[in-house]
Design an enzyme around this catalytic site. Structure first.
Site, PDB file in Angstrom:
ATOM      1  N   TYR A 276      -6.683  -1.349  -6.703  1.00 34.64           N
ATOM      2  CA  TYR A 276      -5.876  -2.362  -6.158  1.00 34.64           C
ATOM      3  C   TYR A 276      -5.186  -2.060  -4.769  1.00 34.64           C
ATOM      4  CZ  TYR A 276      -1.678  -0.858  -8.702  1.00 34.64           C
ATOM      5  OH  TYR A 276      -0.686  -0.208  -9.487  1.00 34.64           O
ATOM      6  N   GLU A 277      -4.905  -3.279  -3.892  1.00 31.74           N
ATOM      7  CA  GLU A 277      -4.407  -3.045  -2.630  1.00 31.74           C
ATOM      8  C   GLU A 277      -5.138  -2.391  -1.880  1.00 31.74           C
ATOM      9  OE1 GLU A 277      -2.008  -4.944  -2.352  1.00 31.74           O
ATOM     10  OE2 GLU A 277      -1.154  -5.390  -4.500  1.00 31.74           O
ATOM     11  N   GLY A 278      -6.773  -2.786  -1.944  1.00 33.87           N
ATOM     12  CA  GLY A 278      -7.668  -2.384  -1.068  1.00 33.87           C
ATOM     13  C   GLY A 278      -8.051  -0.851  -1.898  1.00 33.87           C
TER      14      GLY A 278
ATOM     15  N   ARG B 199       0.888  -1.301  -0.047  1.00 35.03           N
ATOM     16  CA  ARG B 199      -0.041   0.086  -0.056  1.00 35.03           C
ATOM     17  C   ARG B 199       0.905   1.201  -0.010  1.00 35.03           C
ATOM     18  NH1 ARG B 199      -4.909  -2.389   4.116  1.00 35.03           N
ATOM     19  NH2 ARG B 199      -5.987  -3.456   2.187  1.00 35.03           N
TER      20      ARG B 199
END
Length: 567
Positions: free
Chosen positions: A437-439, A291
Site C-alpha cells: 500500500y501507499e504505492g 509513505r
C-alpha cells in the site's frame, strides 16, 4: 511472550547523540523553545502510553478483529477506549499548528511516536495513521469554510480521516478511476462510485469520519489530469448522515484489527478541495506523508520482531555447543542458550543493523520536513531534495526488510515461531501489506529512478551524495560507485527506454545500502565519546552491517552494470 516495549534509550541516542536533532531544530525559529529535555519527556510519556495502553490490545486485535454487520463496523475490544485516550491526551496533534489545536512540536517526535505505535499494534495504529496527511491536505488546499469545520477536528484526531483512491479496476493507475462527481445547485457535488481497500472507512472509534475522495467531474478529461478531490463526512455539521456506505470489510492475511472497507458513494453530497482537475496535487500531500509513516511501520515492526526473537534466544537452551568450540555432551542445565550460536547472532545483529540505521535516516528525514516548512529558501530546497529522494527509498527498503527480516526473526524461534502462541507470526503477516500500500515498492523504485534520478540526469543524486559527504567528512567507495552507476543508467537509457524500469529495484536497494552506510558512519562517530558499556550495545550491529548487509551492494552494482552494458 511479553508485549513489545519501546526502547526509548536507543531512540534517544540516535536523536540526540547521533543526529544532534535538538540543536538542528533549535536553529529554526518555530522550535527555538524545544530542547533535548522536552523531547526526552515527550518520548518517555509516549513510550508509557504505547507500552501500557496500546501494546496489550494487539493480540485481541488480531484474533477477534474488526467485525462488520449491516453496514456498521465494531472494532476489537479496548480499541475504542484506547483511541479516545489517545486523542484526548493530544498525541495525534503533536506536530499540528497550535492555532489548529495542535502542540506545534517537531515532526520527528510524531514520527518516533508512530514507530512505537506500529511496533506495538499495527492494526490499531492504522486508524490514526492518515491523520497527519489529511490535516496537511485540508490545511493547504481546502476552502476557509471547510477548514473552519474540519481542520481542527482532524488535526487533533477528534475525527478520523480516510483516503479514498483505489477502485476495483484502478489500483496503482489512478487515472482509470471512474467515481463521478456531479455539480449540484447549492455548489456541492454528488459522488457516485465504489472505492476499495479503504483503511478505517467505517468504525466506532470516533463520532465522525472525514473521507477524502478522488472523483471525476462530468467534463473532465480522461486520465489523472481529470481527477478532482472531494471531502464528504460520515455526518454533516447538521447531524445528517451522508450517503456513504460500507458494503463489507475484507478478510485479510493480517491487520485484522484494521477494517479494510469497500465504500459505496450513492449520491453522497461532497465539497471540492482545491481546484477542479488538480485532485492528485492535493492528494499527494497526503500520500507523501503516508509513505514516511509506512517506512516507520517497517522499522517498528522489524524492531518488534527482533525483540521477540532476542528474548527467545536468551531463554531457549540447546544441547549443542556454538561453532568453534569443542562439542561435548551437556546436561539440560548446562545447555547453551541459542543466543550464543553464531547463526542466531548473525540473524539478530543483522536486523538490529537495519533498525538502528533506519532510525538515523527516518529521524533525519523528519527534521528535513520541518526545515522545508520553517527554514530559509536555500536550506528548504536542500531539504526538499533529501525528502524527494530518500522517502521512496525508506518506504520500499524498510517495508521489505520488515517482512523478510521479520521472517528471519521468526526462524530464531523455530517451530514456536510458526504457531500463534508466541506472536511473531502475526508480525510477519501484518508486515506484508506495507510492501503494497501507499504505492507498491516497485512503484517507489520507478519513481526514484525514472521520475527523479533520470529526469535531471543524476544531478539531484550527486548533490545529495555531496551533502552526505560533507556531513560524514568522507565518501565511501560504494557512494562513489553509486555515482558511476547513476551516470551509466542516464547514458544508456536513450538506447533502451525500459532500462530504468528494469534496474529500478536494484538501484533503490543499492542506494538504500549507501544511505545505511552513511547512517552507520554517523553512529560509529557518535560512539567515540561514549562509555565502553554503551559502545558494546552498538558494536555488534555495526559489525554485522559491514559483514552481512553492505556486501549486497556489490551484487546490485553488478546487475545494474550488466543491464547497462546490454542496453
Amino acid at each position: 511472550m511479553s508485549d513489545y516495549q519501546p526502547r526509548i534509550q536507543d531512540m534517544q541516542f540516535v536523536l540526540s547523540n547521533v543526529l544532534g536533532a535538538p540543536d538542528q531544530l533549535k536553529a529554526l525559529p518555530a522550535f527555538d523553545e524545544v530542547d533535548a529535555d522536552l523531547m526526552q519527556q515527550v518520548l518517555e510519556e509516549a513510550g508509557k502510553f504505547v507500552g501500557e495502553v496500546v501494546a496489550p490490545l494487539n493480540r485481541d486485535g488480531d484474533e477477534i478483529g474488526a467485525k462488520w454487520q449491516d453496514g456498521k463496523v465494531t472494532m476489537p475490544p479496548g480499541f475504542q477506549s484506547a483511541y479516545q485516550m489517545f486523542w484526548q491526551a493530544g498525541w495525534p496533534a503533536l506536530s499540528a499548528a497550535p492555532e489548529d489545536g495542535g502542540q506545534g512540536l517537531p515532526s520527528v517526535l510524531e514520527i518516533m511516536l508512530y514507530e512505537m505505535l506500529s511496533a506495538a499494534n499495527h492494526g490499531w495504529t492504522m486508524a490514526p495513521g492518515l491523520l497527519h496527511g489529511a490535516y496537511e491536505c485540508i490545511k493547504h488546499y481546502a476552502s476557509p469554510s471547510l477548514q473552519e469545520t474540519y481542520l481542527s477536528k482532524v488535526g487533533t484526531g477528534e475525527w478520523l480521516a480516510t483516503m479514498c483512491l483505489t477502485e476495483p479496476h484502478a489500483g496503482s493507475d489512478l487515472g482509470l478511476s471512474r467515481t463521478k462527481a456531479t455539480p449540484q445547485a447549492d455548489g456541492r457535488y454528488a459522488l457516485n462510485g465504489t472505492k476499495i481497500f479503504i483503511s478505517g472507512g467505517e468504525h466506532d472509534l470516533t463520532d465522525n469520519i472525514v473521507h477524502l475522495v478522488l472523483a471525476r467531474l462530468p467534463d473532465a478529461p480522461p486520465g489523472p489530469k481529470g481527477l478532482s478531490l472531494f471531502l464528504v463526512p460520515k455526518f454533516y455539521p447538521n447531524g445528517e448522515r451522508s450517503a456513504v456506505h460500507c458494503d463489507r470489510i475484507e478478510e485479510k492475511m493480517g491487520l485484522h484489527g484494521s477494517p479494510t472497507c469497500v465504500m459505496r458513494f450513492d449520491d453522497a453530497l461532497a465539497e471540492i478541495i482545491g481546484e477542479p482537475g488538480k485532485g492528485l496535487n492535493a492528494m499527494f500531500v497526503m500520500m507523501n506523508a503516508a509513505r514516511l509513516h509506512v517506512a516507520m511501520q517497517g522499522i517498528g515492526l522489524l524492531d518488534a520482531a527482533w525483540q521477540k526473537a532476542d528474548a527467545y534466544a536468551r531463554e531457549r537452551r540447546q544441547m549443542r555447543a556454538p561453532a568453534g568450540q569443542e562439542v561435548k555432551p551437556k546436561s539440560a542445565a548446562e545447555a547453551d542458550f541459542i543466543i550464543e550460536h553464531p547463526a542466531i547472532q548473525r540473524i539478530l545483529n543483522t536486523q538490529r543493523a537495519w533498525v538502528d540505521g533506519g532510525r538515523v535516516l527516518a529521524y533525519q528525514t523528519a527534521v528535513e520536513l520541518d526545515r522545508i516548512k520553517h527554514a530559509d529558501k536555500d536550506t528548504a530546497a536542500q531539504s526538499q531534495r533529501w525528502c524527494a529522494l530518500v522517502t521512496p527509498v525508506m518506504k520500499a527498503a524498510f517495508t521489505h526488510q520488515a517482512f523478510h527480516g521479520g521472517s528471519d526473526c521468526l526462524q530464531v524461534l523455530g517451530g514456536h515461531g510458526y504457531v500463534r502462541e508466541w506472536g511473531i507470526e502475526q508480525i510477519v503477516r501484518d508486515a506484508r501489506v506495507a510492501m503494497i500500500y501507499e504505492g507498491t515498492n516497485e512503484i517507489q523504485a520507478i519513481d526514484l529512478v525514472v521520475r527523479k534520478i533520470m529526469a535531471d540526469g543524476g544531478q539531484s543524486l550527486n548533490q545529495l551524495l555531496d551533502d552526505m559527504k560533507a556531513q560524514s567528512q568522507t565518501e565511501t567507495a560504494e557512494a562513489t560507485q553509486l555515482r558511476k552507476l547513476t551516470q551509466s543508467i542516464v547514458s544508456a537509457a536513450p538506447q533502451d527506454p525500459s532500462l530504468g524500469h528494469r534496474v529500478a529495484d536494484d538501484y533503490l536497494r543499492a542506494m538504500a545500502l549507501v544511505m545505511l552506510q552513511w547512517a552507520w558512519q554517523r553512529i560509529d562517530a557518535a560512539l567515540d565519546a561514549q562509555t565502553p558499556e554503551l559502545k558494546s550495545r552498538w558494536q555488534a550491529p555495526s559489525k554485522a552491517f559491514r559483514q552481512w548487509v553492505l556486501p549486497e551492494f556489490a551484487m546490485r552494482s553488478h546487475i545494474i552494470e550488466t543491464q547497462c552494458q546490454a542496453a
